[in-house]
Write a protein that holds these residues in place. Structure first.
Motif, PDB file in Angstrom:
ATOM      1  N   UNK A 166       0.833  -1.204   0.000  1.00 50.91           N
ATOM      2  CA  UNK A 166       0.000   0.000   0.000  1.00 50.91           C
ATOM      3  C   UNK A 166       0.869   1.257   0.000  1.00 50.91           C
ATOM      4  N   UNK A 167       1.977   1.229   0.752  1.00 46.46           N
ATOM      5  CA  UNK A 167       2.888   2.374   0.783  1.00 46.46           C
ATOM      6  C   UNK A 167       3.402   2.722  -0.610  1.00 46.46           C
ATOM      7  N   UNK A 170       0.573   4.291  -2.704  1.00 42.73           N
ATOM      8  CA  UNK A 170       0.253   5.661  -2.281  1.00 42.73           C
ATOM      9  C   UNK A 170       1.362   6.621  -2.710  1.00 42.73           C
ATOM     10  N   UNK A 192      -4.316  11.317  -0.543  1.00 37.08           N
ATOM     11  CA  UNK A 192      -3.843  10.142   0.193  1.00 37.08           C
ATOM     12  C   UNK A 192      -5.003   9.429   0.891  1.00 37.08           C
ATOM     13  N   UNK A 193      -5.900  10.214   1.488  1.00 37.09           N
ATOM     14  CA  UNK A 193      -7.050   9.610   2.185  1.00 37.09           C
ATOM     15  C   UNK A 193      -7.947   8.836   1.214  1.00 37.09           C
ATOM     16  N   UNK A 196      -5.905   5.748  -0.337  1.00 34.60           N
ATOM     17  CA  UNK A 196      -5.592   4.669   0.609  1.00 34.60           C
ATOM     18  C   UNK A 196      -6.863   4.001   1.123  1.00 34.60           C
ATOM     19  N   UNK A 197      -7.935   4.799   1.345  1.00 37.64           N
ATOM     20  CA  UNK A 197      -9.143   4.158   1.867  1.00 37.64           C
ATOM     21  C   UNK A 197      -9.785   3.276   0.803  1.00 37.64           C
ATOM     22  N   UNK A 200      -7.348   0.175   0.452  1.00 41.79           N
ATOM     23  CA  UNK A 200      -7.284  -0.684   1.640  1.00 41.79           C
ATOM     24  C   UNK A 200      -8.630  -1.374   1.894  1.00 41.79           C
ATOM     25  N   UNK A 201      -9.736  -0.683   1.589  1.00 40.99           N
ATOM     26  CA  UNK A 201     -11.032  -1.336   1.772  1.00 40.99           C
ATOM     27  C   UNK A 201     -11.233  -2.451   0.741  1.00 40.99           C
TER      28      UNK A 201
ATOM     29  N   UNK B  16      -4.746   0.028   9.622  1.00 40.18           N
ATOM     30  CA  UNK B  16      -5.361  -0.814   8.572  1.00 40.18           C
ATOM     31  C   UNK B  16      -6.211  -1.906   9.197  1.00 40.18           C
ATOM     32  N   UNK B  53      -3.030  10.037   7.022  1.00 39.13           N
ATOM     33  CA  UNK B  53      -4.216  10.337   6.204  1.00 39.13           C
ATOM     34  C   UNK B  53      -4.820   9.047   5.661  1.00 39.13           C
ATOM     35  N   UNK B  54      -4.601   7.976   6.385  1.00 45.56           N
ATOM     36  CA  UNK B  54      -4.981   6.668   5.842  1.00 45.56           C
ATOM     37  C   UNK B  54      -6.042   5.959   6.687  1.00 45.56           C
ATOM     38  N   UNK B  56      -9.318   4.280   6.673  1.00 45.13           N
ATOM     39  CA  UNK B  56     -10.427   3.692   5.921  1.00 45.13           C
ATOM     40  C   UNK B  56     -11.661   3.630   6.802  1.00 45.13           C
TER      41      UNK B  56
END
Lengths: 348, 107
Positions: A166-167, A170, A192-193, A196-197, A200-201, B16, B53-54, B56
């Motif tokens: 993920x890093x 991003x 980034x929000x 990443x969301x 990651x989801x 996470x 900022x991560x 979820x």
């Protein structure tokens, strides 16, 4: 193993084909030599069966079935013990979601049936696809001696099981976004929000739902690329597919009866619509699906594509509901898993 | 001075997942190791989400909505303040999940 350049491998293959042509001419096989394409030659000298891909390999309503057919043929041939060479000589375009899915298929087949089962004809591979396949690591997967990618425009396909990589994704997205436009700290944080969301989801969905009967190998494959000014992020898994898992969701019964649901495509569309607009069940399951959509909903030209089971779903993003466009189509073939693609324009 | 939980520094800049099985920096671990002990002290505290900022939805829901499912009362919730310097939508989302968990609990 010593790595060598793509050009060197290509040169070796060209020489092998030329040698074979000379050999046949000397044996008086002029006619067949003229008629046979370089592709046939490659298949013949490597003693393999050819799988030819369509002109446009993409998961759109008009092309997805023709795009999936060679992949199904590849699997069928390899499973029956044949060695296969992939032919992209007719192909002018490959989408990100297609290449990540193809990568997963080839890696799974090679792991099960051996590295040597699948080859790629570099000789007839268009230059644009050579750059793409090298950039995302597909060439290195098939031709293990090809040196690694150095392009800034591609983040190669990687396989993982949780938030690994993920890093890298991003960082790639932020770098590319910054490269195109000046971002304030707040804009950077927002990018980034959202990114990443969404990712990651999607990864969590794989962990929770995609492989319900398996304790191991809960893999996803992910890649990112910049193509013609747009950012593409594509992720796929080879699990049971969204339509198979939805009936077990705590909120699914609230959808049933409210919408016509007759096929996989309608199931995916119903889930997307419901999770976007509703307060969801007790533990908030389904909110992740909303994050997956949010990344494109905030961009006028963003496009989310989801292919799962025998369904295709596309959502054209826009900040306002009335400007959004959703489409869904049933498919002829089950893709044996789920593939998601986000396309985000980096410039207005 | 009010107690502060600096999430990025004290927990992780890469939160996470919901449950401990999902990864090292899950919402369940954050709730059980940071939020619940802070409530046990009975003093006001600040959850500073800045620095990452991560977040979820699954993480935020499980970390904050999960407080209600763990028995934290509305009165106790008054001790907790949540902020993010750059992205105020994140604390708003966390509060929304608390409200939804309260509503689900009432039903």
């Amino acid at each position: 193993m010593k790595k060598i350049t793509l050009d060197t491998i290509l040169q070796h293959e060209r020489q092998a084909i030329d040698r074979e042509k000379r050999r046949r001419r000397l044996r008086g096989e002029n006619r067949s030599t003229q008629e046979a394409s370089n592709n046939d030659f490659y298949a013949q000298i490597s003693n393999r069966n050819t799988v030819t891909f369509d002109e446009r390999c993409e998961f759109t309503n008009s092309n997805i079935n023709a795009t999936l057919e060679p992949i199904l043929s590849l699997r069928s041939k390899v499973e029956s013990g044949e060695k296969v060479v992939l032919d992209f000589s007719k192909t002018v375009y490959c989408s990100a979601i297609f290449v990540v899915y193809l990568f997963s298929e080839i890696e799974l087949l090679m792991n099960q049936y051996g590295q040597n089962t699948i080859d790629l004809n570099l000789y007839t591979l268009p230059d644009k696809l050579k750059r793409l396949f090298k950039g995302i690591g597909l060439l290195q997967l098939i031709k293990t001696r090809v040196s690694d990618n150095t392009s800034r425009r591609f983040l190669p396909v990687t396989r993982g099981i949780n938030d690994q990589q993920l890093d890298d994704i991003i960082s790639f997205v932020i770098d590319q976004a910054r490269f195109k436009t000046d971002l304030s700290d707040q804009q950077r944080a927002r990018v980034e929000l959202l990114t990443s969301s969404a990712i990651s989801e999607a990864m969590l969905n794989v962990q929770y739902h995609a492989y319900p009967t398996s304790e191991i190998d809960r893999y996803w494959w992910i890649m990112a690329a910049i193509i013609d000014g747009d950012l593409y992020i594509a992720l796929c898994d080879r699990g049971v597919g969204i339509p198979s898992t939805l009936p077990y969701s705590s909120w699914w019964e609230q959808i049933m009866g409210a919408l016509p649901i007759n096929d996989d495509a309608q199931m995916i569309a119903a889930a997307m619509k419901y999770t976007r607009s509703s307060v969801i069940g007790k533990r908030g399951r389904g909110k992740g699906t909303r994050d997956i959509q949010k990344l494109v909903l905030e961009h006028k030209k963003g496009l989310l594509t989801i292919v799962s089971g025998k369904g295709l779903y596309r959502l054209n993003g826009a900040p306002y509901e009335e400007d959004r466009r959703e489409e869904h189509f049933p498919l002829l073939y089950d893709i044996s898993g789920t593939a998601i693609n986000w396309r985000i324009p980096l410039e207005d | 001075m009010i107690n502060k939980i600096d999430v990025a520094k004290e927990f992780s800049a890469r939160p996470y997942g919901r449950y401990r099985d999902d990864g090292e920096f899950s919402a369940q671990r954050f709730r059980e190791e940071f939020l619940l002990p802070a409530f046990e002290q009975g003093l006001p505290f600040l959850v500073d989400l800045s620095g990452s900022n991560r977040y979820g939805s699954s993480f935020l829901e499980e970390a904050f909505g999960g407080l209600i499912r763990d028995g934290i009362t509305q009165e106790q919730l008054g001790l907790m303040e949540i902020k993010h310097e750059l992205l105020p939508s994140i604390p708003l989302e966390a509060k929304e999940y608390i409200e939804q968990a309260i509503s689900a609990n009432d039903n």
